[in-house]
Design a protein around this motif. Structure first.
Motif, short mmCIF file in Angstrom:
data_model
loop_
_atom_site.label_atom_id
_atom_site.label_comp_id
_atom_site.label_asym_id
_atom_site.label_seq_id
_atom_site.Cartn_x
_atom_site.Cartn_y
_atom_site.Cartn_z
N VAL A 153 0.78 -0.79 -0.24
CA VAL A 153 0.13 -0.05 -0.30
C VAL A 153 0.91 1.31 -0.07
O VAL A 153 0.33 2.33 0.14
CB VAL A 153 -0.87 0.07 0.87
N GLN A 154 1.98 1.11 0.03
CA GLN A 154 2.71 2.40 -0.26
C GLN A 154 2.65 3.15 -0.88
O GLN A 154 2.58 2.69 -2.32
CB GLN A 154 4.59 1.86 -0.31
N GLY A 155 2.28 4.55 -1.31
CA GLY A 155 2.47 5.64 -1.62
C GLY A 155 0.85 5.36 -2.27
O GLY A 155 -0.06 5.78 -3.09
N LYS A 156 0.06 4.51 -2.29
CA LYS A 156 -1.12 4.02 -2.75
C LYS A 156 -2.44 4.74 -1.56
O LYS A 156 -2.20 5.35 -0.97
CB LYS A 156 -1.71 2.50 -2.65
N ALA A 209 0.95 4.18 2.84
CA ALA A 209 -0.89 4.59 2.67
C ALA A 209 -0.87 6.54 2.84
O ALA A 209 -0.44 7.48 3.68
CB ALA A 209 -1.35 4.05 2.97
N LYS A 210 -1.89 6.38 1.18
CA LYS A 210 -1.90 8.13 1.87
C LYS A 210 -3.02 8.09 1.61
O LYS A 210 -3.82 8.11 3.24
CB LYS A 210 -2.07 8.44 -0.04
N ASP A 211 -3.73 8.48 1.25
CA ASP A 211 -4.94 8.63 1.56
C ASP A 211 -6.13 7.40 1.93
O ASP A 211 -6.12 6.73 0.90
CB ASP A 211 -6.30 9.49 0.84
N ILE A 212 -6.77 7.30 2.80
CA ILE A 212 -7.47 6.09 3.26
C ILE A 212 -9.31 6.10 3.33
O ILE A 212 -9.78 7.58 3.36
CB ILE A 212 -7.66 5.66 4.62
N TYR A 213 -9.77 5.55 2.24
CA TYR A 213 -11.26 5.64 2.15
C TYR A 213 -11.60 4.26 3.41
O TYR A 213 -10.98 3.52 3.31
CB TYR A 213 -11.65 5.67 1.06
N ALA A 214 -13.21 4.47 2.77
CA ALA A 214 -14.14 3.27 3.97
C ALA A 214 -15.50 3.16 3.02
O ALA A 214 -15.67 3.81 2.65
CB ALA A 214 -13.45 3.79 5.47
N ALA A 215 -15.81 1.91 2.63
CA ALA A 215 -17.31 2.17 2.44
C ALA A 215 -17.86 0.46 3.36
O ALA A 215 -17.07 -0.49 3.69
CB ALA A 215 -17.52 1.47 0.85
#
Length: 337
Positions: free
Chosen positions: A227-230, A257-263
């Motif tokens: 997840v590096q840079g993702k 990881a950069k921005d983290i979203y969730a659903a």
């Protein structure tokens, strides 16, 4: 919960060769029911539910439903037992009013989590609830994102299982998030996360989560995948405490990881959780409107995605006796997308 709901206007008929379609809204999902009715171009059948001071519930249908194809929209979320008993009473009232067909539309079925006997001397709660729904007189169920799809096998009546991921993914695609990766919080949700990833056309990574007891606290130990840079989208079927999502976001951030979203399909947020999510590393949490109302005002980083149109299309298909699986892009679940 209010003591009663006003009767409202008389319904507009939706007449086919199979009779007139009519929708009723229980106390749990009045807002979603109105949206579904608007999508179908009908009015809700006037009805009322009274909750007495001793906890008893009384339901009454204020329209003749004899010979009609009836759909009662009533989720099983907090207060879970009140909403479940009310669902049973609506089904029974419709049967005793000589409805032609009764379909229980349950946007969120909380007891789906009790799907197995994994400890000594415990109940398989989902099976008990399935028996009760059938015993009350439902001839069909329409549900969304059950905790385990095999729960459909607990019923001896047809169960149409809808998936929120198509609606979620269509919404997420519009954001044009670059370098996106889908993350499953644990092995158990990996197959569903892969379905998200396939529909979005992005890679998938998997978290390693453990839960030591029956509390809603989870510990995320590791992430399998890069997840590096993702930018990462965490997916799950529901959240109550937000613990898994927040812990997963912390681990992903530590892995670069950069921005983290969730659903999540069902946001069954306990009191105080909305504030925790607002203060977390989650940039945006997407939830459907299967659960209402929330216990706290929702912060700006929680986005509600409506599934009213999907439920309306499924209800239309059931009423018209056409295939519900046609609503799934690329074919029924399990078909490669």
């Amino acid at each position: 919960m209010p003591p009663a709901r006003p009767s409202g206007p008389r319904p507009v008929s939706f007449q086919t060769a199979h009779g007139e379609l009519c929708l009723l809204a229980g106390s749990a999902n009045t807002q979603l029911a109105r949206k579904i009715a608007a999508e179908l171009g009908v009015e809700l059948i006037p009805c009322e539910a009274h909750y007495f001071s001793d906890g008893n519930v009384f339901v009454r249908i204020l329209e003749n439903v004899r010979g009609r194809d009836c759909f009662i929209i009533q989720g099983v979320h907090q207060p879970v037992n009140d909403n479940f008993v009310e669902l049973l009473f609506w089904i029974d009232a419709l049967r005793r009013a000589s409805a032609n067909h009764v379909t229980a539309v349950v946007p969120y079925f909380s007891y789906a989590k009790g799907d197995k006997k994994d400890e000594p001397r415990v109940s398989i709660r989902a099976r008990v609830c399935a028996d009760a729904i059938q015993g009350a007189g439902a001839e069909r169920c329409l549900m969304m994102d059950l905790h385990s799809p095999q729960i459909q096998g607990f019923f001896h009546i047809p169960v149409d299982h809808l998936y929120a991921r198509y609606v979620m993914c269509d919404h997420i695609k519009q954001l044009n998030i670059p370098d996106l990766v889908v993350c499953s919080p644990d092995i158990g949700f990996a197959k569903n996360a892969s379905a998200y990833a396939n529909y979005l056309g992005v890679p998938v990574v998997i978290g390693n989560k453990t839960r030591r007891d029956h509390s809603e606290r989870a510990e995320v130990l590791e992430v399998i995948g890069d997840v590096q840079g993702k930018n990462v989208l965490i997916t799950d079927d529901f959240t109550i405490s937000g613990g898994t999502l927040i812990a997963m976001a912390d681990v992903l951030a530590a892995r670069g990881a950069k921005d983290i979203y969730a659903a999540v399909s069902h946001g069954a947020l306990a009191k105080g959780v909305a504030a925790r999510i607002a203060a977390s590393r989650i940039k945006l949490l997407f939830m459907t409107d299967t659960i209402e109302p929330q216990q706290d005002p929702l912060p700006p980083n929680i986005c509600i995605v409506s599934v009213a149109k999907l439920f309306a299309e499924a209800i239309r298909s059931i009423h018209d006796r056409t295939s519900v699986s046609q609503l799934f892009p690329g074919g029924p679940p399990g078909t490669p997308l």
